[in-house]
Design a protein around this motif. Structure first.
Motif, short mmCIF file in Angstrom:
data_model
loop_
_atom_site.label_atom_id
_atom_site.label_comp_id
_atom_site.label_asym_id
_atom_site.label_seq_id
_atom_site.Cartn_x
_atom_site.Cartn_y
_atom_site.Cartn_z
N ARG A 58 2.48 0.54 -4.33
CA ARG A 58 2.31 -0.43 -3.25
C ARG A 58 1.42 0.17 -2.16
NH1 ARG A 58 5.69 -4.81 -2.72
NH2 ARG A 58 7.58 -4.90 -4.00
N PRO A 59 0.92 -0.68 -1.26
CA PRO A 59 0.28 -0.12 -0.08
C PRO A 59 1.27 0.72 0.71
CG PRO A 59 -0.11 -2.49 -0.24
CD PRO A 59 0.93 -2.16 -1.25
N THR A 60 0.78 1.71 1.44
CA THR A 60 1.65 2.51 2.29
C THR A 60 2.40 1.62 3.28
OG1 THR A 60 0.14 4.39 2.13
CG2 THR A 60 1.71 4.41 3.96
N ARG A 61 1.69 0.64 3.82
CA ARG A 61 2.27 -0.32 4.75
C ARG A 61 1.84 -1.71 4.34
NH1 ARG A 61 0.07 1.62 8.78
NH2 ARG A 61 1.71 2.76 9.88
N TRP A 62 2.77 -2.63 4.21
CA TRP A 62 2.43 -4.01 3.87
C TRP A 62 3.40 -4.94 4.57
CZ3 TRP A 62 6.02 -6.96 1.10
CH2 TRP A 62 7.09 -6.25 0.54
N THR A 63 2.97 -6.18 4.75
CA THR A 63 3.73 -7.13 5.55
C THR A 63 3.90 -8.44 4.79
OG1 THR A 63 2.69 -6.18 7.52
CG2 THR A 63 3.85 -8.27 7.80
N PRO A 64 5.15 -8.86 4.53
CA PRO A 64 5.35 -10.19 3.93
C PRO A 64 4.71 -11.26 4.82
CG PRO A 64 7.39 -8.94 3.92
CD PRO A 64 6.42 -8.17 4.76
N TYR A 65 4.17 -12.28 4.20
CA TYR A 65 3.43 -13.29 4.95
C TYR A 65 4.33 -14.04 5.93
CZ TYR A 65 0.22 -17.06 6.06
OH TYR A 65 -0.58 -17.94 6.73
N GLU A 66 3.87 -14.14 7.17
CA GLU A 66 4.54 -14.91 8.21
C GLU A 66 3.51 -15.86 8.81
OE1 GLU A 66 6.84 -12.55 11.08
OE2 GLU A 66 6.45 -10.83 9.78
N HIS A 67 3.52 -17.10 8.34
CA HIS A 67 2.49 -18.05 8.77
C HIS A 67 2.48 -18.25 10.28
CE1 HIS A 67 -0.41 -21.28 8.24
NE2 HIS A 67 0.33 -22.03 9.04
N ASN A 68 3.63 -18.19 10.91
CA ASN A 68 3.73 -18.47 12.34
C ASN A 68 3.67 -17.24 13.22
OD1 ASN A 68 3.98 -21.31 11.97
ND2 ASN A 68 6.15 -21.04 11.46
N GLN B 215 -5.43 7.18 -5.56
CA GLN B 215 -6.28 8.35 -5.32
C GLN B 215 -5.92 9.05 -4.02
OE1 GLN B 215 -10.51 7.58 -6.44
NE2 GLN B 215 -9.72 5.71 -7.42
N GLY B 216 -4.71 8.77 -3.52
CA GLY B 216 -4.17 9.52 -2.40
C GLY B 216 -4.55 9.04 -1.03
N LEU B 217 -5.14 7.83 -0.91
CA LEU B 217 -5.55 7.31 0.38
C LEU B 217 -4.49 6.33 0.90
CD1 LEU B 217 -8.21 8.40 -0.85
CD2 LEU B 217 -9.40 6.54 0.32
N PRO B 218 -3.97 6.53 2.10
CA PRO B 218 -3.00 5.58 2.66
C PRO B 218 -3.68 4.27 3.03
CG PRO B 218 -3.53 7.27 4.28
CD PRO B 218 -4.20 7.68 2.99
N THR B 219 -2.98 3.17 2.78
CA THR B 219 -3.52 1.85 3.09
C THR B 219 -2.49 1.03 3.86
OG1 THR B 219 -2.73 0.83 1.02
CG2 THR B 219 -4.90 1.90 0.97
N SER B 220 -2.99 0.07 4.63
CA SER B 220 -2.12 -0.82 5.42
C SER B 220 -2.67 -2.24 5.30
CB SER B 220 -2.09 -0.39 6.89
OG SER B 220 -1.52 0.90 7.03
#
Length: 451
Positions: free
Chosen positions: A181-191, A161-166
Motif C-alpha cells: 500500500r502507499p505509506t499514507r493513504w486516505t479513504p475517499y471523503e466526498h465532503n 523500490q523503497g520510496l514513501p508515498t502519500s
C-alpha cells in the motif's frame, strides 16, 4: 503479459535503459536549482528570498500530482487561472491530453495512475460489470476490493523500490496490491473541505527528510461537479476553475516556503472534459433491448431510465444480434460496435469486462430507456463521449527538473503520464501502454527512450 495475454506493438515497454540517464539529469537539476529562474510571483506569496529559504541541497527528487476532475483545457484560457498559467510558463503544457475510452472519471484517473489502457487495468467504466464473475462493481465496497483494480499504480511501483508515498483520494489508492500500500493513504471523503485537503497535504511536507513523500497525489472534484450541474460554460464552472486554481497556487507556494519547490516535479492533470447536453437530443432505444436476456449496467439503479452518453451491453445469441441490428441504423447520432470490432483508439476490450456491444452517442446527444423508471431530465454537462473529440480533452501541465520551461506540446495520451513520473523519480517502471518516444518528446529529451 497483460490480462488479455496480448503484447502491444509500438507502445511503451519502458524499461531500465532510461534510469541511469534520468538519474544524471535529476542530480544535475538539483545541484543547479539555485541558479534557475524563480517561479512566477503569482505562485509564491510572500516571495521566498535566499535569506529566508532553506539552503538548496541535492536531495532526492519529489513528485506531486494534482488531479482536477473535469478540467477541459479551454477553461484555463477562457477564465482567470493565474496559478495554472504560471505553472505552465515555467514548465510544459499540452495542447490537450487525450483521455482513454470511455471518457469518465474512474477509468481515466486509473489510467493516469497505471499507464495502462482499460483493457489492461480492468476499469472499463466507473462501475464495471465482470461477465465471467457475473458481478458489478459496488460503489460502496469496490474501491477496497483489489480484484477490480488490475495493473500496478505508480505509488505501488515507488513503494516496491523503497520510496514513501502519500495519496489523498486518487482512484485505486484504497486497495493493496500484493500486500503493498502507499505509506499514507486516505479513504475517499466526498465532503471533506477542499482547504482541509490542501492543509493536510502540505503537512506531509513538514516531515523529516527521510519521511517526505517522494510521490504524492491529491484529487479535487470541484470543476466536474459544477460543470455537470450548471454546464461547462456556466458562471459556476468559472468559479470552480478559479477555486481549484487557488488551491494549486497554495500547494506550489507551500512547497516553496519549505524549500522543496526546486526539486519537486508538480504535475496537474484532469481526467476528461465536458460538453453541454441538449434535452431535445435524447433518443429512446428501449425497444431494441430485451433486458430479460441482456445486461446493461447503465440501466441499473434508481436512475437507470435516465439519459446516458454510452452503454455497455452484455449478452449473446439472438437477443444480442437483434439489439445490434436495431441500433446500428436507428439514428445517425449513435454508434454501435461489437466486441472485437471497436475503433482502434478505444482500447477497452477487456477479456471479462469489455462489453459485447458498445453504444456511444455523439457529443451533446444521449440515449435512454423509457420502459424503465427513474427518469430525470438531462443534467446540463456530460462526458463519456469519444475520447478524441475536443470537448473530451483533458488538461496536462507539469513543471520541474525533467520538464523544459515554457513549452506547449502536442496532444498525447494520458497513459504516458506514469512513465513521466517514474522518470522524474528515477525509478524502474512497470510495463505500461505508454510510448517512450512521446515521453522523451514531452520532457525535451530528459527522459530518453531506451535505445
Amino acid at each position: 503479459m497483460f490480462a488479455d495475454g496480448t503484447e502491444e506493438q509500438g507502445m511503451g515497454r519502458f524499461r531500465a535503459g532510461m534510469i541511469s540517464a534520468v538519474a544524471a539529469v535529476l542530480m544535475a537539476a538539483c545541484q543547479s536549482a539555485q541558479n534557475e529562474v524563480p517561479p512566477p510571483a503569482s505562485l509564491l506569496s510572500p516571495q521566498i528570498t535566499e535569506t529566508d529559504a532553506a539552503p538548496p541541497v541535492a536531495e532526492a527528487p519529489l513528485v506531486l500530482m494534482i488531479g482536477l476532475d473535469g478540467l477541459n483545457p479551454p477553461m484555463i484560457d477562457r477564465w482567470d487561472a493565474p496559478n495554472l498559467k504560471a505553472l505552465a510558463a515555467r514548465g510544459v503544457r499540452a495542447e490537450a491530453m487525450r483521455p482513454v475510452m470511455p471518457s469518465v472519471t474512474f477509468v481515466n484517473f486509473y489510467s493516469l495512475a497505471t499507464g495502462l489502457y482499460p483493457k489492461h487495468h480492468g476499469m472499463v467504466e466507473n462501475y464495471p460489470y465482470d461477465k465471467a464473475a457475473d458481478e458489478q462493481f459496488d460503489r460502496a465496497t469496490g474501491p477496497q476490493e483489489e480484484r477490480w483494480w488490475q495493473g500496478e499504480p505508480i505509488w505501488i511501483t515507488a513503494e516496491k523500490q523503497g520510496l514513501p508515498t502519500s495519496i489523498m483520494f486518487w482512484l485505486g489508492s484504497e486497495v493493496a496490491h500484493d500486500g503493498v500500500r502507499p505509506t499514507r493513504w486516505t479513504p475517499y471523503e466526498h465532503n471533506k473541505p477542499y482547504q482541509d485537503r490542501v492543509d493536510e497535504v502540505l503537512g506531509w511536507y513538514d516531515a523529516p527528510e527521510a519521511e517526505l513523500p517522494r510521490f504524492a497525489a491529491i484529487y479535487f472534484d470541484r470543476v466536474d461537479t459544477a460543470a455537470h450541474y450548471f454546464g461547462p460554460g456556466s458562471d459556476k464552472a468559472k468559479e470552480a476553475v478559479a477555486e481549484v486554481d487557488g488551491y494549486v497556487g497554495q500547494l506550489v507556494e507551500g512547497l516553496g516556503a519549505r524549500g522543496l519547490l526546486e526539486r519537486t516535479t508538480v504535475i496537474v492533470v484532469s481526467d476528461h472534459g465536458m460538453v453541454w447536453v441538449d434535452p431535445a437530443k435524447v433518443l429512446d432505444i428501449g425497444q431494441f433491448l430485451d433486458l430479460t436476456a441482456l445486461n446493461v449496467p447503465q440501466f441499473n439503479g434508481p436512475y437507470g431510465g435516465s439519459n446516458h452518453p454510452f452503454l455497455h451491453i452484455y449478452g449473446e445469441g439472438e437477443a444480442l444480434e437483434k439489439a445490434y441490428q436495431g441500433l446500428k441504423n436507428f439514428d445517425e447520432h449513435i454508434h454501435v460496435y461489437k466486441r472485437g470490432e471497436m475503433p482502434a483508439h478505444y482500447h477497452f476490450d477487456h477479456p471479462t469486462r469489455g462489453p459485447d456491444l458498445f453504444l456511444v452517442a455523439d457529443p451533446g446527444w444521449s440515449v435512454r430507456n423509457a420502459n424503465l423508471g427513474g427518469w430525470r431530465a438531462p443534467i446540463p454537462g456530460q462526458h463519456g463521449y469519444d475520447n478524441l473529440h475536443p470537448t473530451m480533452a483533458a488538461t496536462f501541465i507539469a513543471a520541474g527538473p525533467v520538464f523544459p520551461e515554457g513549452e506547449m506540446t502536442a496532444p498525447f495520451e494520458n497513459v504516458n503520464v506514469y512513465l513521466m513520473i517514474a522518470c522524474a523519480l528515477g525509478i524502474e517502471p512497470a510495463e505500461t501502454d505508454g510510448d517512450p518516444a512521446v515521453v522523451e518528446q514531452v520532457t525535451g529529451g530528459r527522459c530518453p527512450a531506451a535505445r
